[in-house]
Design an enzyme around this catalytic site. Structure first.
Site, PDB file in Angstrom:
ATOM      1  N   GLN A 100       0.818  -1.213   0.000  1.00  0.00           N
ATOM      2  CA  GLN A 100       0.000   0.000   0.000  1.00  0.00           C
ATOM      3  C   GLN A 100       0.851   1.262   0.000  1.00  0.00           C
ATOM      4  OE1 GLN A 100      -2.728  -0.357   3.322  1.00  0.00           O
ATOM      5  NE2 GLN A 100      -3.265  -2.443   2.747  1.00  0.00           N
ATOM      6  N   HIS A 168      -1.167   0.076   5.723  1.00  0.00           N
ATOM      7  CA  HIS A 168      -1.793   0.976   6.693  1.00  0.00           C
ATOM      8  C   HIS A 168      -0.925   2.190   7.062  1.00  0.00           C
ATOM      9  CE1 HIS A 168      -4.756  -2.316   8.291  1.00  0.00           C
ATOM     10  NE2 HIS A 168      -4.713  -2.257   6.963  1.00  0.00           N
ATOM     11  N   GLU A 261     -15.592   2.590   9.021  1.00  0.00           N
ATOM     12  CA  GLU A 261     -16.199   3.601   9.895  1.00  0.00           C
ATOM     13  C   GLU A 261     -16.065   5.012   9.351  1.00  0.00           C
ATOM     14  OE1 GLU A 261     -15.101   1.399  14.155  1.00  0.00           O
ATOM     15  OE2 GLU A 261     -14.168   3.325  13.626  1.00  0.00           O
ATOM     16  N   TYR A 271     -10.657   5.714  19.821  1.00  0.00           N
ATOM     17  CA  TYR A 271     -11.614   5.159  18.862  1.00  0.00           C
ATOM     18  C   TYR A 271     -11.614   3.632  18.809  1.00  0.00           C
ATOM     19  CZ  TYR A 271     -12.859   9.839  17.820  1.00  0.00           C
ATOM     20  OH  TYR A 271     -13.349  11.118  17.962  1.00  0.00           O
ATOM     21  N   TYR A 282      -9.434 -11.274   9.912  1.00  0.00           N
ATOM     22  CA  TYR A 282      -9.571 -11.942   8.623  1.00  0.00           C
ATOM     23  C   TYR A 282      -9.619 -13.466   8.759  1.00  0.00           C
ATOM     24  CZ  TYR A 282      -8.536  -7.382   6.601  1.00  0.00           C
ATOM     25  OH  TYR A 282      -8.568  -6.057   6.259  1.00  0.00           O
TER      26      TYR A 282
END
Length: 389
Positions: A100, A168, A261, A271, A282
């Site tokens: 990513q 991430h 979210e 959070y 997963y």
């Protein structure tokens, strides 16, 4: 077992077929349920240019040019008037491309008209097999209509610590409406527990001054170290970060197998990741539901099955007045745009979902109220959305 605790109303047009979303770089792998039919699609779609693994769109103030980052480490710009494509030929940082990672966000400074400053985020290599997000700023200079450079780029913030893995990063950038504060989303790098540890910035949203120094008044500054940067924590992978017209900060966050979210981000709040989630791991291992921890901050809305959001905007209402103040989300997994009302900030509602052929990475509003949407992946199309006549 995947939770189906909360299922927002799924409304979709039949104008575009759903495409397969399986991808080595996909942040979510839960199977998306079929969406219900909606009324006719409310915009015309024009295909314009194509780009290679685009990640972010920014509309240049004054000119209306669209600057688009490509994950491999390039920046291009598109002129909507002429259809011409130019490139930023120098001053781009070296990125750690893979998974990513790569070049990320691009944001024009609040005082861009005077300073010419632009902010970039990217994945940066560290010692050994480590990497982390970085943010820098420099002055954008353009020579003619097809070539620009970023002069004097300086790194002003680094995710702490650098860790192994290529997922991430988050690294979305947002300025407060008054231009005084710089907010950056810092993903937990698929490491989970650091998101609850205030001695690092993984799994947090940080609040800085525009030069990258910690902003005065941050809630954990008395703890020392990088905790003086942290505004909120317990985040997973925040790929959207925006202020609404009332000056409230919101984030758009990927859950695991379920539990994407939209959150109202408030000072010092936790959070919940990885203590609670609307989804499960997963491998099927359960994660406690948010209702089990009333002391933790709740999402305004969550999605199970996932939408895998790319980014979002708050729409002005210029061309679609009924959408004023609503959230428009570019979705990867569901190859769609979700339209969400946040009239009740504690319980948002998905009003509609409009289907496209391919994964959508980012969305931007032009000065005239039209929308620009960029697809994800190789040969990704830049789409211009205008009202139906």
């Amino acid at each position: 077992m995947t939770k189906f605790r909360l299922f927002a109303a799924l409304l979709s047009t039949a104008a575009f077929g759903m495409a397969s979303c399986s991808d080595a770089n996909s942040d979510n792998s839960a199977v998306q349920a079929a969406a219900k039919s909606d009324s006719a699609i409310p915009f015309k779609i024009e295909q314009t240019a194509t780009f290679d693994e685009p990640w972010a769109i920014a509309v240049e103030p004054g000119t209306g040019l669209l600057f688009i980052t490509e994950r491999g480490g390039t920046i291009k710009f598109y002129d909507p008037k002429s259809g011409q494509i130019g490139s930023v030929t120098s001053g781009i940082p070296k990125v750690d491309y893979g998974g990513q990672g790569g070049l990320g966000d691009i944001v024009f400074a609040p005082d861009y008209a005077q300073s010419g400053m632009v902010y970039l985020s990217w994945a940066e290599a560290g010692a050994g097999d480590t990497r982390g997000a970085a943010v820098g700023r420099g002055k954008l200079s353009c020579d003619g209509t097809t070539s620009c450079s970023i002069d004097g780029l300086q790194v002003i913030w680094r995710q702490t610590p650098k860790v192994s893995g290529r997922g991430h990063y988050s690294h979305r950038i947002a300025f407060s409406p008054d231009g005084q504060y710089l907010f950056i989303s810092s993903g937990e790098r698929q490491k989970k527990d650091p998101a609850q540890d205030l001695s690092n910035t993984l799994g947090t949203i940080v609040r800085l001054l525009p030069n990258g120094t910690p902003a005065p008044g941050n809630p954990f500054a008395d703890r020392g170290g990088v905790s003086d940067q942290i505004w909120s924590y317990g985040h997973r992978n925040v790929l959207g970060l925006k202020f609404d017209s009332e000056g409230r900060l919101w984030d758009l966050e990927h859950g695991p197998a379920g539990g994407d979210e939209l959150n109202l981000v408030e000072k010092g709040k936790n959070y919940g990741w990885p203590l609670v989630s609307g989804g499960d791991d997963y491998n099927g291992d359960p994660i406690p539901d948010p209702s089990t921890r009333p002391d933790l901050q709740k999402a305004a809305i969550s999605w199970t099955p996932v939408i895998a959001p790319g980014d979002f905007i708050f729409y002005s209402g210029k061309l679609w007045p009924e959408w004023k103040g609503q959230v428009l989300i570019a979705n990867l997994k569901t190859t769609s745009i979700s339209r969400v009302s946040v009239a009740n900030p504690e319980k948002a509602e998905e009003i509609a979902r409009y289907s496209f052929d391919n994964r959508l990475r980012d969305i931007a509003e032009a000065g005239d109220g039209t929308l620009w949407v960029i697809e994800d992946g190789k040969s990704a199309k830049l789409l211009h959305l205008t009202p139906q006549q």
